[in-house]
Design a protein around this motif. Structure first.
Motif, PDB file in Angstrom:
ATOM      1  N   ARG A 173       8.929 -10.375   6.255  1.00  0.00           N
ATOM      2  CA  ARG A 173       7.564 -10.489   6.199  1.00  0.00           C
ATOM      3  C   ARG A 173       7.323 -10.242   4.639  1.00  0.00           C
ATOM      4  N   GLY A 174       6.637 -10.891   4.140  1.00  0.00           N
ATOM      5  CA  GLY A 174       6.091 -10.616   2.737  1.00  0.00           C
ATOM      6  C   GLY A 174       7.170 -11.071   1.887  1.00  0.00           C
ATOM      7  N   THR A 188       3.501  -5.063   5.237  1.00  0.00           N
ATOM      8  CA  THR A 188       4.741  -5.929   5.004  1.00  0.00           C
ATOM      9  C   THR A 188       4.308  -7.431   5.013  1.00  0.00           C
ATOM     10  N   THR A 189       3.071  -7.542   4.665  1.00  0.00           N
ATOM     11  CA  THR A 189       2.696  -8.793   4.551  1.00  0.00           C
ATOM     12  C   THR A 189       2.071  -9.234   3.006  1.00  0.00           C
ATOM     13  N   ALA A 190       2.452  -8.251   2.401  1.00  0.00           N
ATOM     14  CA  ALA A 190       2.176  -8.643   0.785  1.00  0.00           C
ATOM     15  C   ALA A 190       2.851  -9.832   0.193  1.00  0.00           C
ATOM     16  N   ARG A 191       1.951 -10.882  -0.522  1.00  0.00           N
ATOM     17  CA  ARG A 191       2.710 -11.851  -0.925  1.00  0.00           C
ATOM     18  C   ARG A 191       2.228 -12.017  -2.404  1.00  0.00           C
ATOM     19  N   PRO A 204       7.212  -6.138  -4.816  1.00  0.00           N
ATOM     20  CA  PRO A 204       5.996  -6.590  -4.263  1.00  0.00           C
ATOM     21  C   PRO A 204       4.893  -5.638  -4.528  1.00  0.00           C
ATOM     22  N   ARG A 230       2.001  -4.086  -2.743  1.00  0.00           N
ATOM     23  CA  ARG A 230       1.683  -3.388  -1.537  1.00  0.00           C
ATOM     24  C   ARG A 230       0.425  -2.862  -1.518  1.00  0.00           C
TER      25      ARG A 230
END
Length: 696
Positions: A159-160, A196-199, A188, A190
């Motif tokens: 994820r991410g 856990t979804t940071a893009r 990342p 965050r």
């Protein structure tokens, strides 16, 4: 396959495990330890000393696709309970030992479902072209002494954005572009530790060039990945602070001289928005000294150049839009703009090579107006030594346009104007001025093979005079018109019309070079060949080409076409140790140049540009049937272009080609052996093409 197994109260151990997918992917594991708790998702499964081998990346992708397919319909991996997995002392090899596509050792990994996966690799190496799925072999390798990758997991799914840390890495994107000593990280961005979804992520790296360790550049950037490539955005900057080349002298090629005097300063900026990269870069090189055989026969010193790039790249459309590339060499400035598209389709070259696309190229080249003397002075003297005595007035500018579509190479365009005519010559070097004086002899020195009866293979110097003082010199008025017409047909049809450059043939040469995928054919006019023979060497260097272009332009201003043709015919080679049309006509046919008939004239034009190799015809006392056919084709084109009447053509076609070998002092075998010694290939080559385009 399992070599042996042992079960205890807390775990099961499997030894000498091997796996084979039947299609090239293999793995061996010294030991796998599975705790009983793993049955309900507890504990850690340990994989010790695994070694994974695969013939290619595609084979690994096939395994992944197969695994994904076999797991479909088995429930949501996220809802299951999975044990952790640890890997110790692993290795991976993609390719073969002697041709590694990817190699990594001392692999340590920890995968904790629902939390994180961490992988550490030592001595990573790989081929960039194979990783990118490219067939371009000039794309080099990559690697790192240490690589650390971590990524958050949602169940078993990444994820991410992963975190990445590199120590002492390298990337060889092109043979002449290598980054080394790369150290840094991708991190990342965050909102908190559980995100856990940071893009979005940032990157910071530093490194050197070509294998050197000293830090000479820094790079930083921030990106945010969207759901699609077009929705992603970010910025990236690379800065190479000014430094002298002696700081990386251990990895410099031997062509670079005095690196302590040369300084480099540059930068690169990239912005990504709407799926398009905007690229801006600059590079300044000061006091560069080079010595390379493709550049000049002498060192080129104190070379200072600058380069500015402003372009956009759309990967999805495969389009590079060049707003402007500007290069400068002292006062000389050149600007390039245009568009390059790799359109869908594939192109097959004549030698069997293919491109997996169909390029479309539109380019414009401009040189802004500048004084002609400043143009001349912008080139280092080592590049243009024969031009040092020229003095110019006036101004120079250039505008050229070219359009190339590999789907339709018949319609390649090359248009525009090189504005050299705005320059006026005020002063000329003595040796160049001598060419305009028909009464002044010109001493010509050429390198020739030793005579046939000498055992030595060392080249000798042959000195002869081009001018009325020589009994071998043939004035233009005493040259057979058939000979002139034959050379016009095969060498430079528009000689009496153009001004030194066969511009119509530039397009034909460009088209053929594009079809072949390499530089194979030029567009050398008779004036250009005259300059090469009498004023310059035969070496293939940038220096010679630059001087040749200028001297051709100058001679066309001061000499008549008849004088240029006269110099050309009296200086060119017609066979080993045979120079000038006077000696050649006597040697081959026992005649004066004025007495040559159309068949003999066509033969002389047929043996260029390889008169030594094609001397085998004279050795044998007659031309081969295929070469005789080629000579007759030349006669046909002479007639087609109005250079032979119907009666002359008919008579020529009925006239045999007969050599005069009575004065020859060697046997046929001795002659052929001589040709074999002085050429790389003594056999006559295949019949060269004489096509309508070359005869117009």
């Amino acid at each position: 396959m399992i070599g042996s197994a042992r079960a205890g109260l807390s775990q099961v151990s499997l030894y000498d495990v091997s796996l084979d997918d039947g299609a090239g992917v293999k793995a061996t594991v010294a030991r796998v330890t599975v705790p009983w708790a793993a049955l309900w998702g507890g504990g850690t499964v340990w994989v010790e000393t695994p070694f994974v081998q695969a013939p290619s990346f595609e084979a690994l992708k096939r395994i992944r696709r197969s695994a994904a397919s076999s797991n479909s319909g088995r429930g949501d991996a996220k809802s299951r309970a999975w044990p952790a997995v640890g890997v110790a002392h692993g290795r991976v090899l993609v390719g073969e030992e002697d041709s590694k596509v990817l190699w990594g050792e001392q692999i340590q990994a920890q995968l904790t479902p629902g939390h994180e996966a961490v992988v550490r690799v030592a001595n990573l190496q790989g081929q960039l072209a194979s990783l990118l799925g490219s067939r371009q072999t000039q794309i080099g390798g990559f690697g790192a002494r240490h690589l650390l990758v971590s990524v958050p997991l949602d169940g078993l799914r990444p994820r991410g954005v992963p975190s990445l840390s590199v120590t002492d890495g390298f990337v060889q994107a092109l043979p002449s572009l290598g980054l080394s000593g790369i150290t840094g990280q991708v991190a990342p961005k965050r909102t908190d530790a559980k995100d856990t979804t940071a893009r979005a992520f940032s990157l910071v790296f530093s490194g050197s060039y070509g294998g050197a360790r000293e830090k000479l550049w820094n790079a930083a950037g921030e990106f945010e990945l969207g759901q699609t490539w077009q929705q992603s955005q970010g910025t990236f900057g690379l800065r190479a602070e000014r430094f002298t080349l002696d700081r990386i002298k251990d990895v410099l090629p031997p062509t670079v001289k005095a690196p302590e005097r040369t300084s480099i300063d540059g930068g690169l900026g990239v912005r990504l928005a709407n799926g398009v990269f905007e690229i801006k870069s600059n590079l300044d090189v000061v006091d560069l000294s080079l010595f390379h055989k493709a550049l000049s026969s002498t060192p080129v010193e104190n070379l200072s150049v600058s380069l500015r790039v402003d372009a956009t790249l759309d990967p999805a459309a495969r389009v590079l839009q060049v707003k402007q590339i500007e290069g400068s060499l002292r006062d000389l400035v050149g600007r390039l703009s245009g568009r390059v598209e790799l359109a869908q389709g594939s192109y097959a070259f004549k030698d069997g090579r293919t491109w997996p696309w169909m390029p479309k190229i539109n380019l414009v080249v401009d040189v802004p107006k500048l004084p002609c003397q400043k143009l001349l002075a912008s080139f280092p003297k080592a590049l243009v030594p024969r031009l040092s005595g020229f003095s110019l007035n006036g101004s120079f500018e250039t505008h050229l346009e070219s359009s190339i579509d590999y789907a339709d190479l018949e319609n390649v365009t090359l248009e525009g104007k090189v504005g050299i005519d705005g320059c006026k010559v005020q002063q000329v070097p003595v040796d160049v001025a001598d060419l305009a004086d028909a009464d002044r002899p010109i001493t010509h020195v050429v390198s020739v093979p030793p005579p046939w009866d000498e055992k030595s293979n060392e080249a000798q110097e042959l000195v002869f005079v081009v001018g009325s003082d020589s009994e071998d010199f043939v004035p233009f008025a005493e040259v057979s018109p058939h000979l002139v017409n034959a050379f016009l047909t095969t060498e430079d049809s528009a000689f009496f019309k153009h001004r030194g450059f066969a511009t119509r043939e530039f397009r034909t040469a460009l088209k053929r070079n594009l079809e072949d995928g390499r530089f194979k054919q030029g567009a050398s006019s008779i004036t250009m060949q005259t300059v090469k023979n009498l004023l310059l060497s035969q070496e293939k260097t940038l220096s010679r080409k630059l001087q040749e272009l200028f001297l051709v332009w100058h001679l066309e201003q001061v000499l008549t076409k008849e004088r240029i043709m006269e110099l050309y015919l009296n200086a060119i080679e017609f066979g080993p140790r045979v120079y000038g049309i006077g000696p050649a006509a006597q040697h081959y046919f026992g005649k004066k140049a004025a007495e040559l008939n159309p068949v003999e004239a066509a033969f002389f034009s047929s043996i260029l540009p390889s008169p030594k190799r094609r001397y085998v015809h004279y050795c044998r006392g007659q031309v081969s049937p295929s070469w005789d056919k080629y000579v007759r084709r030349i006669l046909g084109f002479m007639h087609k272009r109005g250079r032979l009447t119907d009666e002359e053509l008919q008579s020529a076609l009925e006239t045999p080609l007969v050599f005069d070998t009575q004065a020859r002092t060697m046997t046929e075998k001795q002659c052929l052996d001589w040709v074999s010694r002085v050429t790389a290939n003594p056999k006559p080559e295949a019949e060269p093409p004489v096509e309508p385009e070359a005869a117009e």
